[in-house]
Design a protein around this motif. Structure first.
Motif, PDB file in Angstrom:
ATOM      1  N   GLN A 185       0.811  -1.216   0.000  1.00 48.88           N
ATOM      2  CA  GLN A 185       0.000   0.000   0.000  1.00 48.88           C
ATOM      3  C   GLN A 185       0.850   1.273   0.000  1.00 48.88           C
ATOM      4  OE1 GLN A 185      -2.300  -0.656   3.537  1.00 48.88           O
ATOM      5  NE2 GLN A 185      -3.590  -2.229   2.594  1.00 48.88           N
ATOM      6  N   ASN A 186       1.988   1.228   0.681  1.00 48.30           N
ATOM      7  CA  ASN A 186       2.745   2.455   0.923  1.00 48.30           C
ATOM      8  C   ASN A 186       3.997   2.627   0.071  1.00 48.30           C
ATOM      9  OD1 ASN A 186       1.504   3.936   3.454  1.00 48.30           O
ATOM     10  ND2 ASN A 186       1.388   1.737   3.869  1.00 48.30           N
ATOM     11  N   ALA A 187       4.412   1.597  -0.648  1.00 44.23           N
ATOM     12  CA  ALA A 187       5.634   1.695  -1.456  1.00 44.23           C
ATOM     13  C   ALA A 187       5.604   2.820  -2.489  1.00 44.23           C
ATOM     14  CB  ALA A 187       5.918   0.357  -2.135  1.00 44.23           C
ATOM     15  N   PRO A 188       4.462   3.062  -3.184  1.00 36.99           N
ATOM     16  CA  PRO A 188       4.471   4.152  -4.163  1.00 36.99           C
ATOM     17  C   PRO A 188       4.815   5.508  -3.558  1.00 36.99           C
ATOM     18  CG  PRO A 188       2.592   2.716  -4.550  1.00 36.99           C
ATOM     19  CD  PRO A 188       3.199   2.295  -3.238  1.00 36.99           C
ATOM     20  N   GLY A 189       4.458   5.722  -2.299  1.00 36.24           N
ATOM     21  CA  GLY A 189       4.788   6.971  -1.630  1.00 36.24           C
ATOM     22  C   GLY A 189       6.283   7.161  -1.425  1.00 36.24           C
ATOM     23  N   GLN A 190       7.036   6.064  -1.530  1.00 38.35           N
ATOM     24  CA  GLN A 190       8.501   6.119  -1.438  1.00 38.35           C
ATOM     25  C   GLN A 190       9.147   6.225  -2.814  1.00 38.35           C
ATOM     26  OE1 GLN A 190       8.719   6.690   2.048  1.00 38.35           O
ATOM     27  NE2 GLN A 190      10.591   5.483   1.859  1.00 38.35           N
ATOM     28  N   GLY A 191       8.320   6.312  -3.856  1.00 41.17           N
ATOM     29  CA  GLY A 191       8.858   6.410  -5.213  1.00 41.17           C
ATOM     30  C   GLY A 191       9.004   5.081  -5.922  1.00 41.17           C
ATOM     31  N   ALA A 192       8.525   4.000  -5.303  1.00 42.49           N
ATOM     32  CA  ALA A 192       8.630   2.676  -5.926  1.00 42.49           C
ATOM     33  C   ALA A 192       7.546   2.498  -6.970  1.00 42.49           C
ATOM     34  CB  ALA A 192       8.519   1.587  -4.869  1.00 42.49           C
ATOM     35  N   ARG A 193       7.797   1.597  -7.907  1.00 36.37           N
ATOM     36  CA  ARG A 193       6.816   1.231  -8.925  1.00 36.37           C
ATOM     37  C   ARG A 193       6.202  -0.113  -8.564  1.00 36.37           C
ATOM     38  NH1 ARG A 193      11.169   3.207 -11.340  1.00 36.37           N
ATOM     39  NH2 ARG A 193      12.075   1.157 -11.688  1.00 36.37           N
ATOM     40  N   ARG A 194       4.895  -0.234  -8.762  1.00 35.24           N
ATOM     41  CA  ARG A 194       4.204  -1.493  -8.529  1.00 35.24           C
ATOM     42  C   ARG A 194       3.802  -2.110  -9.862  1.00 35.24           C
ATOM     43  NH1 ARG A 194      -0.273  -0.249  -3.922  1.00 35.24           N
ATOM     44  NH2 ARG A 194      -1.166   0.807  -5.733  1.00 35.24           N
ATOM     45  N   LEU A 195       3.948  -3.428  -9.946  1.00 37.56           N
ATOM     46  CA  LEU A 195       3.555  -4.194 -11.122  1.00 37.56           C
ATOM     47  C   LEU A 195       2.538  -5.227 -10.679  1.00 37.56           C
ATOM     48  CD1 LEU A 195       4.011  -4.971 -14.148  1.00 37.56           C
ATOM     49  CD2 LEU A 195       5.825  -6.515 -13.326  1.00 37.56           C
ATOM     50  N   LEU A 196       1.319  -5.138 -11.202  1.00 36.43           N
ATOM     51  CA  LEU A 196       0.277  -6.085 -10.826  1.00 36.43           C
ATOM     52  C   LEU A 196       0.613  -7.487 -11.312  1.00 36.43           C
ATOM     53  CD1 LEU A 196      -2.927  -3.996 -11.599  1.00 36.43           C
ATOM     54  CD2 LEU A 196      -1.880  -4.403  -9.367  1.00 36.43           C
ATOM     55  N   ALA A 197       0.136  -8.476 -10.575  1.00 38.53           N
ATOM     56  CA  ALA A 197       0.451  -9.873 -10.889  1.00 38.53           C
ATOM     57  C   ALA A 197       0.047 -10.236 -12.310  1.00 38.53           C
ATOM     58  CB  ALA A 197      -0.237 -10.789  -9.882  1.00 38.53           C
ATOM     59  N   ARG A 198      -1.151  -9.813 -12.730  1.00 34.58           N
ATOM     60  CA  ARG A 198      -1.620 -10.191 -14.068  1.00 34.58           C
ATOM     61  C   ARG A 198      -0.728  -9.618 -15.161  1.00 34.58           C
ATOM     62  NH1 ARG A 198      -5.663  -6.342 -12.512  1.00 34.58           N
ATOM     63  NH2 ARG A 198      -5.527  -4.413 -13.761  1.00 34.58           N
ATOM     64  N   ASP A 199      -0.185  -8.423 -14.933  1.00 33.24           N
ATOM     65  CA  ASP A 199       0.694  -7.812 -15.928  1.00 33.24           C
ATOM     66  C   ASP A 199       2.053  -8.506 -15.959  1.00 33.24           C
ATOM     67  OD1 ASP A 199      -1.280  -5.947 -16.598  1.00 33.24           O
ATOM     68  OD2 ASP A 199      -0.668  -4.611 -14.968  1.00 33.24           O
ATOM     69  N   ALA A 200       2.502  -8.985 -14.811  1.00 36.68           N
ATOM     70  CA  ALA A 200       3.766  -9.725 -14.759  1.00 36.68           C
ATOM     71  C   ALA A 200       3.648 -11.063 -15.474  1.00 36.68           C
ATOM     72  CB  ALA A 200       4.186  -9.932 -13.307  1.00 36.68           C
ATOM     73  N   VAL A 201       2.528 -11.747 -15.295  1.00 37.74           N
ATOM     74  CA  VAL A 201       2.314 -13.035 -15.970  1.00 37.74           C
ATOM     75  C   VAL A 201       2.248 -12.837 -17.480  1.00 37.74           C
ATOM     76  CG1 VAL A 201       0.668 -14.922 -16.308  1.00 37.74           C
ATOM     77  CG2 VAL A 201       1.214 -14.139 -13.993  1.00 37.74           C
ATOM     78  N   ASN A 226       0.330 -13.673  -6.452  1.00 39.15           N
ATOM     79  CA  ASN A 226      -1.039 -13.238  -6.754  1.00 39.15           C
ATOM     80  C   ASN A 226      -1.309 -11.753  -6.505  1.00 39.15           C
ATOM     81  OD1 ASN A 226      -1.027 -13.247  -3.963  1.00 39.15           O
ATOM     82  ND2 ASN A 226      -2.943 -14.370  -3.747  1.00 39.15           N
ATOM     83  N   LYS A 227      -0.357 -11.025  -5.923  1.00 41.55           N
ATOM     84  CA  LYS A 227      -0.564  -9.597  -5.687  1.00 41.55           C
ATOM     85  C   LYS A 227       0.237  -8.767  -6.688  1.00 41.55           C
ATOM     86  CE  LYS A 227      -2.583  -6.473  -3.012  1.00 41.55           C
ATOM     87  NZ  LYS A 227      -4.054  -6.427  -2.880  1.00 41.55           N
ATOM     88  N   GLY A 228       1.550  -8.939  -6.674  1.00 45.30           N
ATOM     89  CA  GLY A 228       2.363  -8.200  -7.626  1.00 45.30           C
ATOM     90  C   GLY A 228       3.783  -8.014  -7.153  1.00 45.30           C
ATOM     91  N   PHE A 229       4.444  -7.026  -7.732  1.00 44.05           N
ATOM     92  CA  PHE A 229       5.870  -6.782  -7.492  1.00 44.05           C
ATOM     93  C   PHE A 229       6.095  -5.301  -7.230  1.00 44.05           C
ATOM     94  CE2 PHE A 229       5.434 -10.549  -9.999  1.00 44.05           C
ATOM     95  CZ  PHE A 229       6.405 -11.408  -9.539  1.00 44.05           C
TER      96      PHE A 229
END
Length: 262
Positions: free
Chosen positions: A176-192, A255-258
């Motif tokens: 939930q909070n990683a984007p506030g630190q400047g991180a990028r999130r990749l959803l599980a479905r997009d990674a697959v 199942n969540k993401g990266f």
């Protein structure tokens, strides 16, 4: 032929991809008589007959790790590798970010040292207690995310820079909070759909419901598989194991993401 970075299925519009798949399927299946499925490579449609051929191929073949393919009639990275060879799917073995190189080296040192809970099944031990304290938690609780934070913190100290990772011992709190630190999130479905988007040094997140999760570091990517370094796990790949391990997981099991701090 290189994997196109998406799952190929009924309705695919790229005639070049469809032709390559039909040619490979005809060669791989080689059926005769009433069972024969002969695909026309010059027909650019991915229709029901081609889906049937893909499902038959999946039912009769294993992935590069000797595991059954999912029989869904869709060509993802594992089915693509089984058809064309593992060299034609994404392979990433080294981070581009110098900090993440150090993060993985720190994590690997803990796996190589065989860090284990002491006593077993206690969420305690000299190293485990240190992981938890560094993440702001008292010893004795689940520590997979605390281990990841500790690896980032140790790497940051070694390289003389600020730790970019959000400070937490909670996997889903981190998500939930990683984007506030400047991180990028990749959803599980997009990674697959496109394993090439997952980079070494990324952090995987699994969600088991009820606020429970599991996390670890991606050491390298081989098509539809990731090789990881994780705390609070074991060879069963559970979320309440007793040590730091190197493991191999199907990409689709995340199942969540990266989270990527590169």
């Amino acid at each position: 032929m290189r994997y196109p970075g998406r799952v190929v299925k009924v309705g695919e519009t790229d005639a070049r991809i469809v032709k390559a798949l039909k040619t490979a399927l005809n060669k791989a299946l080689v059926l005769r008589g009433s069972e024969a499925i002969v695909l026309e490579p010059d027909n650019p449609a991915f229709g029901p007959q081609m889906k049937q051929a893909v499902k038959l191929f999946q039912a009769r073949h294993l992935d590069e790790q000797g595991q059954p393919l999912k029989t869904d009639g869709e060509v993802g990275s594992l089915t693509w590798a089984a058809l064309f060879g593992p060299a034609d799917v994404p392979q990433h073995v080294q981070p581009h970010d110098p900090l993440l190189v150090t993060v993985l080296a720190v994590a690997g040192s803990q796996a190589d040292a065989g860090v284990r809970e002491q006593p077993r099944n206690s969420n305690r031990g000299p190293e485990v207690d240190d992981y938890l304290r560094r993440a702001g938690m008292q010893p004795g609780v689940a520590w997979c995310c605390a281990f990841t934070y500790w690896c980032f913190d140790e790497a940051s100290r070694q390289t003389g820079q600020a730790n970019p990772m959000f400070k937490t011992a909670g996997c889903l709190h981190h998500w939930q909070n990683a984007p506030g630190q400047g991180a990028r999130r990749l959803l599980a479905r997009d990674a697959v759909a496109d394993p090439g988007r997952v980079q070494p040094g990324a952090i995987f997140i699994m969600d088991f419901g009820g606020g429970l999760g599991h996390t670890g570091l991606v050491e390298r990517i081989e098509g539809g598989y990731i090789h990881t370094i994780e705390g609070n796990t074991d060879a069963s790949q559970g979320r309440e194991g007793g040590g730091v391990y190197r493991l191999q997981r199907k990409l689709a099991s995340i199942n969540k993401g990266f989270i990527d701090y590169a």
